[in-house]
Design an enzyme around this catalytic site. Sequence first.
Site, mmCIF file in Angstrom:
data_model
loop_
_atom_site.group_PDB
_atom_site.id
_atom_site.type_symbol
_atom_site.label_atom_id
_atom_site.label_comp_id
_atom_site.label_asym_id
_atom_site.label_seq_id
_atom_site.Cartn_x
_atom_site.Cartn_y
_atom_site.Cartn_z
ATOM 1 N N ARG A 108 0.853 -1.197 0.000
ATOM 2 C CA ARG A 108 0.000 0.000 0.000
ATOM 3 C C ARG A 108 0.891 1.250 0.000
ATOM 4 O O ARG A 108 1.959 1.270 0.635
ATOM 5 C CB ARG A 108 -0.839 -0.037 1.270
ATOM 6 N N THR A 384 -10.297 0.119 -8.821
ATOM 7 C CA THR A 384 -9.206 -0.698 -8.321
ATOM 8 C C THR A 384 -9.246 -1.907 -9.235
ATOM 9 O O THR A 384 -10.126 -2.014 -10.077
ATOM 10 C CB THR A 384 -9.518 -0.998 -6.841
ATOM 11 N N THR A 402 -4.371 -0.830 -6.862
ATOM 12 C CA THR A 402 -5.184 0.354 -7.127
ATOM 13 C C THR A 402 -4.375 1.633 -7.318
ATOM 14 O O THR A 402 -3.263 1.758 -6.804
ATOM 15 C CB THR A 402 -6.178 0.574 -5.959
ATOM 16 N N LEU A 403 -4.984 2.551 -8.083
ATOM 17 C CA LEU A 403 -4.531 3.945 -8.101
ATOM 18 C C LEU A 403 -5.516 4.791 -7.310
ATOM 19 O O LEU A 403 -5.395 5.985 -7.219
ATOM 20 C CB LEU A 403 -4.488 4.462 -9.544
ATOM 21 N N ASN A 404 -6.554 4.188 -6.799
ATOM 22 C CA ASN A 404 -7.720 4.755 -6.133
ATOM 23 C C ASN A 404 -8.756 5.170 -7.174
ATOM 24 O O ASN A 404 -9.547 4.363 -7.596
ATOM 25 C CB ASN A 404 -7.365 5.905 -5.182
ATOM 26 N N SER A 456 -10.065 -0.899 1.647
ATOM 27 C CA SER A 456 -11.072 -1.978 1.735
ATOM 28 C C SER A 456 -10.670 -3.187 0.902
ATOM 29 O O SER A 456 -11.420 -4.176 0.850
ATOM 30 C CB SER A 456 -12.426 -1.479 1.217
ATOM 31 N N GLY A 476 -13.923 -1.999 -6.160
ATOM 32 C CA GLY A 476 -15.260 -1.529 -5.771
ATOM 33 C C GLY A 476 -15.300 -0.658 -4.536
ATOM 34 O O GLY A 476 -16.357 -0.503 -3.936
ATOM 35 N N GLY A 477 -14.143 -0.074 -4.122
ATOM 36 C CA GLY A 477 -14.146 0.834 -2.963
ATOM 37 C C GLY A 477 -14.793 0.153 -1.765
ATOM 38 O O GLY A 477 -14.472 -0.998 -1.437
HETATM 39 N N1 GLY Z 1 -8.666 2.846 -2.947
HETATM 40 C C1 GLY Z 1 -9.607 1.857 -2.617
HETATM 41 C C2 GLY Z 1 -9.205 1.016 -1.462
HETATM 42 O O1 GLY Z 1 -8.023 0.909 -1.197
HETATM 43 O O2 GLY Z 1 -10.021 0.449 -0.791
#
Ligand code: GLY
Length: 573
Positions: A108, A384, A402-404, A456, A476-477
């Site tokens: 991360r 993501t 992810t890049l967000n 998440s 999916g956030g």
């Molecule tokens: N950016 C989405 C997550 O890391 O949950």
Amino acid sequence: MQKTIKPLIKIKNSFASLTLVVLLAGCVTGQLGKNNSGEYKNGMVVSAHPEASQVGIDILKKGGNAVDAAVAVQFALAVVYPNAGNIGGGGFMVYRGANGEINALDFREKAAASASRDMYLDSAGNPIVDKSLYGYLASGVPGSVDGMVEAHKKYGKLSWAQVLQPAIDLAQNGFKITKRQAGELNSLHRKFMEFNPDGTAFVNLESTWQENDLLVQKELTNTLKLIQKKGRAGFYEGAVADSVVAEMQRGKGLITKEDLKNYHSAWRKPITGNYRGYKIITMPPTSSGGIALVQLLQSVEKFPLKKWGHNADSTVQVIVEAERRVYADRATHLGDPDFYAVPQQQLLSPDYNQNRMANFNWAAATPSSSVLAGEIKGTEHEETTHFSIVDRDGNAVSITTTLNGSYGSLVAVKGAGFLLNNEMDDFSVKPGAPNMYGLVGGEANAIAPNKRMLSSMTPSIVEKDGKLFMVVGTPGGSTIITSVFQTIINVIDFDMSMQEAVAAKKFHHQWLPDEVYVEKDAIDSLSTEKLKAKGYKIVPRGAIGRVDAILKTKWGNYQGGADPRGDDKAIGW
Ligand code: GLY
């Protein structure tokens, strides 16, 4: 006993079922790849882009293991799926070796050393809209390259040069964009030009993008070649690091050469839990996903979901009440474990989670306002990507990266050709104020120098009787956790094949706002009316999740589940 999976054909008559089982078993021929049911013997790759899945399967066929394939797929996605595949972002890997070893890698992003708690607030203490979402200040220090170096160093079999080469070829020779990608790139044209006035490979200055146009990425090719030649140093030092820092200076961003050089991913102990005799192996903090997934499973385990049926009103009610309670815990208790003491043991106790369900009332929805008041947390975007891989020896890798936001901060590093993340928005920008997705959080996820923002992402692996059973995850956030949860119960409780479980319509509740988001046709009209009568606010919405998963059948074959909500593809051999 491992359940019988009925993948492609639904047969009600038991004699016919028996015949099908015999036929399927007969179709499997030792070394061979595919049988008639679309299952494979030697391995499988499921990712968000057909080119990336092909890269993974080619690496497996060359004798690479699941980690070799995963590294190759991660870099390939950075080329062919730039809205979420990345080298400028971060992610998580959950690993299960064929020998039963389990491990988790946290790559991360981190806040820069000069980041500060109130960096996105104005002088009156209010969040400045978009400051944590777009442009230079939105980026955390990228972790993906270090993560892949670490994963490969520990488990890889092929050379680093070999696993990097497919991504280099795709960037250098170009790949044909999908219709979906053409639409996305066209719609982002103006925003890309705003943040990249000198242009980027993602901008078509002559015309609009069309399906099957070739996207060639020269600068990214050079960056990937440097990473191929120098490993970690090819990204975190030298020319690429210089380009990142120059980009930061152009836009008053925070990331320095020291931030890049000091970035290191972390091996962590996976979260494990049990559900109806299956073992869940999943991602620990900095993800909230693993703990929340196990909490959800423990919360519903006492209820007869199978008897009630898939997305029947009782099933939905119990799941929504579990989600309400688990997301309230998430908002209050979860953050970077290197900075905050996450009460992991208590959150993972079956008694704790079953007691949390004790006060739920069949007659009426529990108002979220009466469930544990949490403080406030930051935004999570839905762009993501997840991929699942199993090799012929049975090693399994589950990676979510992810890049967000879609295409991250929209800043492509000039001269280096990759997009930077906007992951800083996953921090709690201001404790006490709900973010644009309504998620709330608090102190545990406040911004601090060098801290990782809460996620998440829930890459997971499921075991049955000590053997590999499923590899699963999704973008999916905030809906990631509930989508992984529903995919798992779709197989375990509702006897779905992997593809059916992935494609099944989903719903989502996250404590606040107190609404149940529902994909079209996920819940039938009678159940919907019953739930509404009890006070549940049902809100229709678009796609939930984009799950890519693999199931191992009782015959030892691999079934892929590629989400039809995207261009996703399962390839086996
Ligand atoms: N950016 C989405 C997550 O890391 O949950």
